[in-house]
Motif scaffolding. Structure first.
Motif, mmCIF file in Angstrom:
data_model
loop_
_atom_site.group_PDB
_atom_site.id
_atom_site.type_symbol
_atom_site.label_atom_id
_atom_site.label_comp_id
_atom_site.label_asym_id
_atom_site.label_seq_id
_atom_site.Cartn_x
_atom_site.Cartn_y
_atom_site.Cartn_z
ATOM 1 N N THR A 87 10.291 -14.538 2.112
ATOM 2 C CA THR A 87 11.657 -14.016 2.200
ATOM 3 C C THR A 87 12.268 -14.023 0.812
ATOM 4 O OG1 THR A 87 11.919 -14.857 4.462
ATOM 5 C CG2 THR A 87 13.921 -14.312 3.271
ATOM 6 N N ASP A 88 12.925 -12.937 0.436
ATOM 7 C CA ASP A 88 13.468 -12.764 -0.901
ATOM 8 C C ASP A 88 14.633 -13.719 -1.165
ATOM 9 O OD1 ASP A 88 14.435 -11.846 -3.323
ATOM 10 O OD2 ASP A 88 15.348 -10.041 -2.478
ATOM 11 N N PRO A 89 14.453 -14.693 -2.044
ATOM 12 C CA PRO A 89 15.551 -15.635 -2.315
ATOM 13 C C PRO A 89 16.655 -15.020 -3.161
ATOM 14 C CG PRO A 89 13.714 -16.105 -3.778
ATOM 15 C CD PRO A 89 13.246 -15.027 -2.843
ATOM 16 N N ASP A 90 16.357 -13.907 -3.835
ATOM 17 C CA ASP A 90 17.341 -13.270 -4.713
ATOM 18 C C ASP A 90 18.164 -12.200 -4.004
ATOM 19 O OD1 ASP A 90 16.517 -14.683 -7.148
ATOM 20 O OD2 ASP A 90 14.674 -13.506 -6.985
ATOM 21 N N ARG A 91 17.821 -11.903 -2.766
ATOM 22 C CA ARG A 91 18.538 -10.885 -1.977
ATOM 23 C C ARG A 91 18.723 -9.596 -2.780
ATOM 24 N NH1 ARG A 91 20.882 -12.865 2.785
ATOM 25 N NH2 ARG A 91 20.714 -15.127 2.999
ATOM 26 N N LEU A 92 17.598 -9.085 -3.275
ATOM 27 C CA LEU A 92 17.626 -7.919 -4.156
ATOM 28 C C LEU A 92 18.173 -6.674 -3.472
ATOM 29 C CD1 LEU A 92 14.151 -8.394 -5.895
ATOM 30 C CD2 LEU A 92 16.409 -8.983 -6.800
ATOM 31 N N LEU A 93 18.039 -6.594 -2.161
ATOM 32 C CA LEU A 93 18.515 -5.419 -1.432
ATOM 33 C C LEU A 93 19.887 -5.635 -0.803
ATOM 34 C CD1 LEU A 93 15.182 -4.290 0.297
ATOM 35 C CD2 LEU A 93 16.233 -3.375 -1.790
ATOM 36 N N ALA A 103 3.294 -10.703 3.924
ATOM 37 C CA ALA A 103 2.567 -11.309 2.801
ATOM 38 C C ALA A 103 3.061 -10.690 1.509
ATOM 39 C CB ALA A 103 1.063 -11.115 2.946
ATOM 40 N N LEU A 104 3.217 -11.523 0.493
ATOM 41 C CA LEU A 104 3.567 -11.056 -0.846
ATOM 42 C C LEU A 104 2.524 -11.593 -1.812
ATOM 43 C CD1 LEU A 104 5.668 -9.658 -2.767
ATOM 44 C CD2 LEU A 104 6.539 -11.962 -3.190
ATOM 45 N N ALA A 105 1.865 -10.695 -2.524
ATOM 46 C CA ALA A 105 0.884 -11.072 -3.541
ATOM 47 C C ALA A 105 1.460 -10.726 -4.908
ATOM 48 C CB ALA A 105 -0.435 -10.340 -3.318
ATOM 49 N N VAL A 106 1.441 -11.686 -5.818
ATOM 50 C CA VAL A 106 1.982 -11.474 -7.151
ATOM 51 C C VAL A 106 0.947 -11.881 -8.185
ATOM 52 C CG1 VAL A 106 3.819 -12.063 -8.784
ATOM 53 C CG2 VAL A 106 4.338 -11.918 -6.338
ATOM 54 N N GLY A 107 0.601 -10.921 -9.044
ATOM 55 C CA GLY A 107 -0.315 -11.186 -10.141
ATOM 56 C C GLY A 107 0.414 -11.157 -11.468
ATOM 57 N N SER A 108 -0.327 -11.108 -12.549
ATOM 58 C CA SER A 108 0.297 -11.093 -13.872
ATOM 59 C C SER A 108 0.858 -9.722 -14.229
ATOM 60 C CB SER A 108 -0.717 -11.528 -14.931
ATOM 61 O OG SER A 108 -1.852 -10.679 -14.922
ATOM 62 N N ASN A 109 0.406 -8.686 -13.535
ATOM 63 C CA ASN A 109 0.840 -7.320 -13.849
ATOM 64 C C ASN A 109 1.499 -6.586 -12.695
ATOM 65 O OD1 ASN A 109 -0.288 -7.350 -16.545
ATOM 66 N ND2 ASN A 109 -2.305 -7.151 -15.589
ATOM 67 N N ALA A 110 1.318 -7.066 -11.487
ATOM 68 C CA ALA A 110 1.785 -6.300 -10.329
ATOM 69 C C ALA A 110 2.128 -7.204 -9.157
ATOM 70 C CB ALA A 110 0.716 -5.287 -9.911
ATOM 71 N N ALA A 111 2.905 -6.638 -8.239
ATOM 72 C CA ALA A 111 3.243 -7.314 -6.984
ATOM 73 C C ALA A 111 2.913 -6.385 -5.823
ATOM 74 C CB ALA A 111 4.724 -7.692 -6.949
ATOM 75 N N LEU A 112 2.410 -6.960 -4.745
ATOM 76 C CA LEU A 112 2.054 -6.197 -3.551
ATOM 77 C C LEU A 112 2.883 -6.712 -2.375
ATOM 78 C CD1 LEU A 112 -1.842 -6.351 -3.940
ATOM 79 C CD2 LEU A 112 -0.309 -4.542 -4.753
ATOM 80 N N ALA A 201 9.912 -1.738 -4.854
ATOM 81 C CA ALA A 201 10.534 -1.196 -6.066
ATOM 82 C C ALA A 201 11.522 -2.185 -6.660
ATOM 83 C CB ALA A 201 11.231 0.128 -5.745
ATOM 84 N N ALA A 202 12.291 -2.840 -5.800
ATOM 85 C CA ALA A 202 13.278 -3.806 -6.276
ATOM 86 C C ALA A 202 12.601 -5.020 -6.916
ATOM 87 C CB ALA A 202 14.178 -4.246 -5.123
ATOM 88 N N ILE A 203 11.529 -5.502 -6.300
ATOM 89 C CA ILE A 203 10.795 -6.640 -6.852
ATOM 90 C C ILE A 203 10.186 -6.267 -8.195
ATOM 91 C CG2 ILE A 203 8.756 -8.101 -6.537
ATOM 92 C CD1 ILE A 203 9.374 -8.051 -3.516
ATOM 93 N N GLY A 204 9.595 -5.082 -8.266
ATOM 94 C CA GLY A 204 8.992 -4.634 -9.516
ATOM 95 C C GLY A 204 10.007 -4.574 -10.645
ATOM 96 N N LYS A 205 11.181 -4.028 -10.341
ATOM 97 C CA LYS A 205 12.229 -3.919 -11.364
ATOM 98 C C LYS A 205 12.734 -5.290 -11.772
ATOM 99 C CE LYS A 205 16.610 -1.513 -12.223
ATOM 100 N NZ LYS A 205 17.605 -0.554 -11.640
ATOM 101 N N HIS A 206 12.938 -6.166 -10.795
ATOM 102 C CA HIS A 206 13.485 -7.500 -11.062
ATOM 103 C C HIS A 206 12.518 -8.368 -11.863
ATOM 104 C CE1 HIS A 206 15.970 -11.029 -10.341
ATOM 105 N NE2 HIS A 206 14.929 -11.675 -9.865
ATOM 106 N N ARG A 207 11.236 -8.247 -11.572
ATOM 107 C CA ARG A 207 10.237 -9.104 -12.215
ATOM 108 C C ARG A 207 9.489 -8.416 -13.351
ATOM 109 N NH1 ARG A 207 7.498 -13.013 -7.628
ATOM 110 N NH2 ARG A 207 9.324 -13.216 -6.252
ATOM 111 N N ASN A 208 9.866 -7.172 -13.626
ATOM 112 C CA ASN A 208 9.201 -6.395 -14.674
ATOM 113 C C ASN A 208 7.701 -6.301 -14.418
ATOM 114 O OD1 ASN A 208 9.137 -4.822 -17.025
ATOM 115 N ND2 ASN A 208 8.714 -6.578 -18.327
#
Length: 292
Positions: A87-93, A103-112, A201-208
């Protein structure tokens, strides 16, 4: 351990159990009586844990997620973390109750961002449902309207409540937030896929990071999401048909067997899934209600 958890453990692939951590604190899907649903053979949460829980604790996690990242068009690169029921703790939306991602997968270059389906279709927007007063908050179109419950004027009643979907929709779909659309392009099942796509899209923008939304599904002709995935989860006329990429559980296991080191694990999981899908299919042909 309660009878609920005993039944749940029996319905989960054994190697996935270590991914749960605190079984009492885990965000289990529950029915109206507060009973955990993951003990049922057709539970979408259970099959998600089967696959992504096993992947989370596997020695092959980085290899497999790198391969999945390439498959959906984002950059590979570990180390990868994998969180179930995120669950998004930053409430990006701006959602009052943030979307819970299977499921959320986060690597060094991308998030799924991964939405998981089994025998059930995609979820729909609640704003067009009639309340006890007989009025819906939305007329079903993305046009200038007044929410009869709140008196708020907006094209989207969710936007009128401060929810930011339409701030990100132009980044993902070929739609103009200042335009009119009748009916709303996300009035049906496309709503859930849109919501996951804009969250990515929001996660990608927030986490670069590069980001992608994935619809993981059990591939069987009896299951609604599988049938739609073979055509398109999102209307191609909206543009960017790859806004959310459908990948079957069977394909994920094939990827794991191609790139992974623990071949015995993936062979056993493949057999487990085949049996579970066959059993769930048999139930669906008898009119059994599907659950998430």
């Amino acid at each position: 351990m309660s009878m609920d958890f005993a039944a749940v453990r029996q319905n989960l692939f054994p190697a996935s159990h270590g991914a749960i951590g605190d079984w009492l604190a885990f965000h289990w899907h529950r029915d109206r009586t507060n009973r955990i649903q993951a003990h049922k053979v057709h539970s979408s949460q259970a099959i998600a844990i089967d696959v992504f829980g096993t992947l989370k604790v596997s020695i092959d996690r980085d290899l497999v997620l790198d391969a999945i990242a390439r498959r959906v068009g984002v950059a590979p690169g570990g180390p990868w973390s994998l969180t179930l029921e995120w669950t998004d703790p930053d409430r990006l939306l701006g959602e009052p109750r943030p979307t819970q991602v299977d499921a959320l997968a986060v690597g060094s270059n991308a998030a799924l961002v991964i939405e998981c389906k089994f025998t059930e279709p995609g979820g729909k927007c609640s704003q067009t449902a009639k309340s006890r007063s007989g009025e819906a908050q939305c007329n079903g179109s993305y046009t200038d309207q007044v929410n009869p419950h709140s008196g708020m004027r907006s094209r989207c009643t969710l936007a009128g409540k401060g929810i930011r979907y339409w701030e990100f929709i132009p980044e993902v779909f070929s739609l103009n937030p200042a335009g009119d659309y009748a009916p709303c392009p996300f009035a049906g099942e496309a709503y859930q896929w849109m919501r996951n796509a804009v969250l990515a899209a929001a996660i990608g923008k927030h986490r670069n990071l590069q980001a992608a939304a994935i619809a993981a599904f059990a591939d069987h002709p009896n299951f609604p999401t599988a049938r739609k995935a073979k055509r398109s989860l999102i209307d191609p006329s909206l543009g960017h048909p790859a806004a959310i990429t459908p990948i079957s559980y069977q394909e994920i296991i094939d990827i794991a067997r191609q790139v992974g080191l623990d071949q015995e694990l993936w062979t056993k999981l493949s057999a487990w899934l085949d049996e579970k899908i066959a059993r769930a299919s048999s139930r669906s042909t008898k009119g059994v209600v599907t659950i998430e």
